[in-house]
Design a protein around this motif. Structure first.
Motif, mmCIF file in Angstrom:
data_model
loop_
_atom_site.group_PDB
_atom_site.id
_atom_site.type_symbol
_atom_site.label_atom_id
_atom_site.label_comp_id
_atom_site.label_asym_id
_atom_site.label_seq_id
_atom_site.Cartn_x
_atom_site.Cartn_y
_atom_site.Cartn_z
ATOM 1 N N THR A 124 -1.456 3.410 -3.033
ATOM 2 C CA THR A 124 -1.193 2.476 -1.938
ATOM 3 C C THR A 124 -0.139 1.464 -2.351
ATOM 4 O OG1 THR A 124 -3.453 2.719 -1.094
ATOM 5 C CG2 THR A 124 -2.235 0.751 -0.409
ATOM 6 N N VAL A 149 -0.759 -5.637 -0.387
ATOM 7 C CA VAL A 149 -1.719 -4.551 -0.127
ATOM 8 C C VAL A 149 -3.137 -4.931 -0.565
ATOM 9 C CG1 VAL A 149 0.007 -2.724 -0.166
ATOM 10 C CG2 VAL A 149 -1.077 -3.410 -2.307
ATOM 11 N N THR A 201 -7.416 7.447 -0.866
ATOM 12 C CA THR A 201 -6.138 7.078 -1.468
ATOM 13 C C THR A 201 -6.373 6.056 -2.568
ATOM 14 O OG1 THR A 201 -4.988 7.404 0.650
ATOM 15 C CG2 THR A 201 -3.841 6.140 -1.046
#
Length: 478
Positions: free
Chosen positions: A193, A244, A188
């Motif tokens: 994300t 994140v 990913t």
């Protein structure tokens, strides 16, 4: 955070690298020294699966010659990191910048970093230029918490036995993906994300309201950032990256003009939308994050904004989605961060500074419907400073303990303005304490306005404060 070490010719040819995600190795110094153990040290690190980096200790002299010597003599392969070690005060900031650029020109596919101490970064550096990222040495603060505001990738936090470091990446796969310019271990990309997280934030009002001041800017986003009770549109952008683990590629700032200048200085500015970019609206009035685009519109989501179609005196009160005509004069441009994994997000820029291929449109797969178009992006509230509270701070803070804060919110605004005027060093600006150095800086501002005597004693007065506010975008109340 990931653990790592750095070694030189003083350490073993086969250092203990167990449990280390990365190993940085001294390769060269000036144009005369080569670490005789670098080949064996690199082989040991590679055998353990660690990311390998090589560093060059810069000395006064010809920067082009040092760059050529470094890349020729170090034992690097594709995917290795190259670092300029800036510790010699005889190497100027301009020399440092030139050396970084020269190494990058010679090895454009490698990540090139700057290593320096916190004292060099805050006291000698004047450009904040560090090519692909900063490796900061700060032994006075815990691992992963160096006392700087600039984004960093690596932190050398200890010299106990062997130099110990941490890397600002969530997984070893993410670190390797960044070093090699590939996708991360999960497959990913960083941008996806980030986008999934931004779109997961509930759209609603996040502030409280009071009749005298309006919306109060008291939000969980301000708490996370560490600066609550102030306009928070830029704070929301930073928080999304921080949540994140991607805050290494964006500046920690609460100011639109600041991140715009930061982006332009690093070749990360674009006039085209890309997913994850920070949009500058109204030439510094507001920002939101780009979550998609097509040939006509850019789709955004941001904090300290208003719901499309609503009015609230322009202050903003929550997190909301919008769409804007791309060619509208209100869209000033975009800060397009370079993601750590090296993957460029969907972009409309035919010459994206990160090397991406332009596409016509991108829509987040989970987007249910297009948000309405506001008449104009909701501007951030104009910061307000209370003169009476500021005077109390200017009189009380210098007498209190180091860092005493009487009126942190207002003092931070004034300190930022004094720094912009070149009257207060960046390492002293923004702490919210109207200490003796801030008093001295304010006195310089008063003298700049041709005040003298008691009118230039560093204690703010209405005329000098209004003049500062007019120039730097804040209003003054009694």
């Amino acid at each position: 955070m990931l653990n790592g070490i750095d070694v030189s010719g003083y350490q073993s040819a086969t250092p203990d690298v167990s449990g280390q995600s990365f190993v940085f190795i001294k390769a060269t110094e000036g144009t005369t020294y080569i670490n005789p153990r670098q080949d064996s040290q690199a082989a040991t690190a590679r055998a353990a699966g660690a990311v390998v980096g090589f560093y060059h200790f810069a000395r006064p002299g010809d920067m082009q010659a040092q760059a050529a010597y470094f890349v020729d003599k170090c034992d690097s392969v594709d995917g290795d990191v190259l670092v300029i070690d800036w510790e010699d005060s005889g190497v100027s900031c301009a020399d440092k910048d030139a050396l970084l650029k020269a190494v990058k020109a010679l090895r454009p596919t490698h990540k090139v970093l700057l290593y320096c101490s916190r004292s060099f970064w805050l006291g000698i550096d004047t450009t904040s230029y560090c090519e692909d990222g900063l490796w900061i040495a700060d032994y006075s603060h815990p691992a992963g918490s160096p006392a700087i505001q600039h984004p960093w990738l690596f932190h050398q936090y200890s010299q106990d036995g062997v130099d110990k470091d941490v890397a600002n990446f969530a997984t070893a796969g993410d670190l390797k993906a960044w070093a090699t310019g590939t996708t991360n271990s999960s497959g990913t990309p960083n941008w996806r994300t980030l986008l999934d997280h931004v779109e997961s934030i509930p759209e609603k009002i996040y502030e409280g309201w009071n009749a005298s001041d309006g919306w109060d800017n008291d939000t969980p986003f301000g708490v996370e950032y560490g600066e609550n009770g102030v306009s928070w549109c830029v704070i929301f952008d930073w928080d999304m990256y921080h949540d994140v683990g991607l805050d290494s590629c964006v500046p920690k700032t609460d100011n639109v003009d600041s991140f715009t200048s930061w982006a332009k200085a690093r070749g990360e500015w674009s006039l085209y939308p890309s997913v994850g970019s920070w949009v500058n609206f109204e030439d510094g009035a507001h920002t939101e994050i780009c979550v998609g685009f097509d040939a006509t519109y850019v789709y955004t989501k941001g904090g300290n904004s208003i719901q499309a179609g609503a009015t609230d005196n322009g202050q903003g009160n929550g997190v909301w989605s919008h769409k804007h005509v791309r060619t509208d004069a209100a869209v000033t441009g975009y800060f397009a961060p370079r993601f750590p994994d090296g993957v460029c997000p969907p972009t409309a820029d035919p010459h994206d500074p990160r090397g991406g291929t332009a596409v016509t449109s991108y829509t987040w797969p989970g987007q249910a419907s297009s948000p309405s178009t506001p008449s104009k992006p909701a501007p951030a509230a104009t910061p307000t400073v209370s003169l009476s509270k500021l005077i109390k701070a200017a009189k009380a803070d210098p007498k209190g303990k180091q860092g005493h804060k009487t009126y942190a919110a207002g003092v931070k605004i004034v300190e930022a303005a004094l720094r912009a005027e070149g009257l207060l060093a960046k390492k002293y600006a923004g702490d919210g304490s109207f200490g003796s150095l801030t008093v001295t800086a304010y006195a310089k501002w008063q003298r700049k306005l041709h005040f003298a005597g008691k009118a230039a004693d560093g204690i703010p007065g209405i005329d000098s404060l209004k003049a500062l506010g007019k120039k730097h975008g804040f209003k003054v109340v009694a």
